[in-house]
Scaffold this motif. Structure first.
Motif, PDB file in Angstrom:
ATOM      1  N   LYS A 147       0.831  -1.213   0.000  1.00 42.41           N
ATOM      2  CA  LYS A 147       0.000   0.000   0.000  1.00 42.41           C
ATOM      3  C   LYS A 147       0.867   1.266   0.000  1.00 42.41           C
ATOM      4  O   LYS A 147       0.543   2.269   0.645  1.00 42.41           O
ATOM      5  CB  LYS A 147      -0.924   0.020   1.222  1.00 42.41           C
ATOM      6  N   GLY A 150      -1.158   4.023  -1.218  1.00 34.62           N
ATOM      7  CA  GLY A 150      -2.550   3.946  -0.786  1.00 34.62           C
ATOM      8  C   GLY A 150      -3.359   3.047  -1.693  1.00 34.62           C
ATOM      9  O   GLY A 150      -2.844   2.074  -2.252  1.00 34.62           O
ATOM     10  N   ASP A 151      -4.609   3.355  -1.846  1.00 38.55           N
ATOM     11  CA  ASP A 151      -5.498   2.579  -2.717  1.00 38.55           C
ATOM     12  C   ASP A 151      -5.376   3.074  -4.149  1.00 38.55           C
ATOM     13  O   ASP A 151      -5.401   4.285  -4.417  1.00 38.55           O
ATOM     14  CB  ASP A 151      -6.946   2.716  -2.253  1.00 38.55           C
ATOM     15  N   VAL A 152      -5.252   2.151  -5.091  1.00 40.57           N
ATOM     16  CA  VAL A 152      -5.155   2.506  -6.510  1.00 40.57           C
ATOM     17  C   VAL A 152      -6.538   2.907  -7.026  1.00 40.57           C
ATOM     18  O   VAL A 152      -7.509   2.174  -6.861  1.00 40.57           O
ATOM     19  CB  VAL A 152      -4.576   1.340  -7.325  1.00 40.57           C
ATOM     20  N   VAL A 153      -6.602   4.092  -7.651  1.00 41.53           N
ATOM     21  CA  VAL A 153      -7.888   4.627  -8.096  1.00 41.53           C
ATOM     22  C   VAL A 153      -8.040   4.660  -9.617  1.00 41.53           C
ATOM     23  O   VAL A 153      -9.151   4.804 -10.125  1.00 41.53           O
ATOM     24  CB  VAL A 153      -8.134   6.036  -7.509  1.00 41.53           C
ATOM     25  N   THR A 208      -4.787  -5.253  -7.438  1.00 36.93           N
ATOM     26  CA  THR A 208      -5.280  -4.158  -6.596  1.00 36.93           C
ATOM     27  C   THR A 208      -6.712  -4.380  -6.132  1.00 36.93           C
ATOM     28  O   THR A 208      -7.316  -3.483  -5.532  1.00 36.93           O
ATOM     29  CB  THR A 208      -5.167  -2.813  -7.346  1.00 36.93           C
ATOM     30  N   HIS A 210      -9.469  -4.931  -7.958  1.00 34.18           N
ATOM     31  CA  HIS A 210     -10.528  -4.320  -8.756  1.00 34.18           C
ATOM     32  C   HIS A 210     -11.194  -5.287  -9.733  1.00 34.18           C
ATOM     33  O   HIS A 210     -12.149  -4.917 -10.415  1.00 34.18           O
ATOM     34  CB  HIS A 210      -9.994  -3.100  -9.500  1.00 34.18           C
ATOM     35  N   SER A 242     -15.254  -3.586 -10.028  1.00 38.01           N
ATOM     36  CA  SER A 242     -15.346  -2.703  -8.859  1.00 38.01           C
ATOM     37  C   SER A 242     -15.730  -1.273  -9.234  1.00 38.01           C
ATOM     38  O   SER A 242     -15.982  -0.450  -8.356  1.00 38.01           O
ATOM     39  CB  SER A 242     -14.003  -2.665  -8.128  1.00 38.01           C
ATOM     40  N   GLY A 265      -2.521   6.247  -7.123  1.00 36.40           N
ATOM     41  CA  GLY A 265      -3.101   5.905  -5.837  1.00 36.40           C
ATOM     42  C   GLY A 265      -3.570   7.132  -5.082  1.00 36.40           C
ATOM     43  O   GLY A 265      -3.419   8.269  -5.540  1.00 36.40           O
ATOM     44  N   THR A 266      -4.119   6.900  -3.908  1.00 36.44           N
ATOM     45  CA  THR A 266      -4.619   8.004  -3.083  1.00 36.44           C
ATOM     46  C   THR A 266      -3.493   8.829  -2.491  1.00 36.44           C
ATOM     47  O   THR A 266      -3.730   9.951  -2.028  1.00 36.44           O
ATOM     48  CB  THR A 266      -5.509   7.456  -1.960  1.00 36.44           C
TER      49      THR A 266
END
Length: 361
Positions: A147, A150-153, A208, A210, A242, A265-266
């Motif tokens: 991570k 962070g979270d992959v967007v 990730t 998704h 997702s 990511g975030t």
């Protein structure tokens, strides 16, 4: 000793034959064109790897015996991938069949039969998206698992490469009209030949969390000249289970080539790149307020296939291991290719129906 039969004495057949020989495996290289076998022995193999390897058995396809091999590698043009794989599974029942990418032409003819036949013979079928098994991919996977950003967007992937390099490696071809490359219906063009971009996008989408691509919009620039019909540029907008949205671009016009994935990511980004320098792949990471951290992975061209053959060796020991080059993943990539062409023709989003191949997916 592991025994390997390779169909196709072109570029990929030589690369994978060399990689297998580095493990000490027994290699038989087959081709229906006897001139191709002679070219391998006199020119391609010694030109790339320093000397011809007398341990490699060269066999014309019409003289092939139905003798057992542990591994069969299919490196023919895509329209022959499934017919050759089916023939070998039924005749000699190998433990593993590796089919070079793409799995087949965009018609997906024979896919269901391949799935059913492989299950019947307990044969593990793989599709050769070797970039999922390279060292820079493993490094990027670790950054995702930790991570780091962070979270992959969103994810963007592009394999942009002028295909002059392909023809330089195959000097007996006088351009795309002389092979499947000039015919999208045979698995050529940018979307088929450079489908590594679709596949690596899918790989990181799975990692990730998704899931699979479920919806595709696309545009293709089609070349129709002198009998050829291929896409020289293909661009896709995709959405996963997702709701992750991203872009995939593939072309055969960009020089110098660019082969990249960028995961936003975030709290930063991860960038994955093939041939970042003349002798290295790379991973770059920007996390929070920290400067960009770059890792370079030295390699030669034959090294691109080492991870793939190492992975096959592990699967021979434990066929139950998860595989990023599984037939399931190869079919997922083909379903995106099929949907992309349909979306481009009809100027609309196309949903992917995975229920068509329930045994594999």
């Amino acid at each position: 000793m592991v025994s390997v039969r390779i169909f196709g004495a072109g570029s990929i057949g030589n690369h994978l034959g060399f990689a297998c020989r580095q493990k000490g495996w027994q290699v038989e290289l087959c081709d229906r064109d006897k001139a191709a076998l002679e070219r391998t022995r006199k020119d391609i193999y010694p030109g790339r790897y320093g000397a011809w390897d007398e341990a490699i058995q060269l066999t014309p396809a019409d003289g092939l015996a139905d003798e057992y091999r542990d591994v069969v590698i299919v490196g023919t043009p895509p329209e022959y991938h499934i017919p050759v794989a089916l023939d070998q599974i039924r005749k000699i029942s190998p433990k593993i069949v590796l089919i070079e990418k793409p799995l087949c032409p965009p018609s997906l003819d024979g896919v269901k039969e391949l799935v059913e036949t492989a299950r019947e013979h307990e044969c593990l079928v793989l599709v050769g998206y070797n970039h999922t098994l390279t060292r820079n991919t493993r490094a990027a996977e670790q950054l995702v698992a930790d991570k780091t950003v962070g979270d992959v967007v969103t994810i963007d992937a592009g394999f942009r490469e002028y295909w002059g390099g392909i023809f330089a490696a195959h000097p007996w071809l006088d351009g795309p009209k002389d092979s499947y490359l000039g015919y999208l219906s045979k698995g050529g063009g940018a979307t088929g030949e450079h489908s590594h971009a679709i596949n690596i996008w899918q790989h990181f989408a799975h990692l990730t969390g998704h899931g699979r691509i479920t919806k595709v919009a696309a545009m293709h620039q089609i070349v129709r000249d002198g009998g050829v019909e291929y896409d020289q540029i293909g661009q896709m907008l995709v959405e996963t289970e997702s709701g992750l949205i991203g872009n995939i671009v593939q072309d055969v016009v960009t020089e110098p080539p660019e082969k990249k994935v960028k995961m936003i990511g975030t709290s930063g980004y991860i960038e994955w790149q093939v041939n970042a320098t003349s002798d290295s792949d790379a991973v770059r990471c920007k996390s929070g307020g920290k400067p960009v951290h770059e890792q370079l992975f030295k390699k030669t061209r034959p090294d691109d296939f080492v991870g793939e053959i190492d992975h096959i060796a592990m699967l021979l020991e434990n066929p139950k291991l998860d595989s990023p080059i599984s037939l399931t993943r190869g079919i997922e990539t083909m379903l995106v290719i099929e949907a992309a062409y349909e979306a481009s023709r009809e100027n609309r989003f196309v949903a992917i129906d995975y229920s068509r191949f329930p045994l594999s997916l």
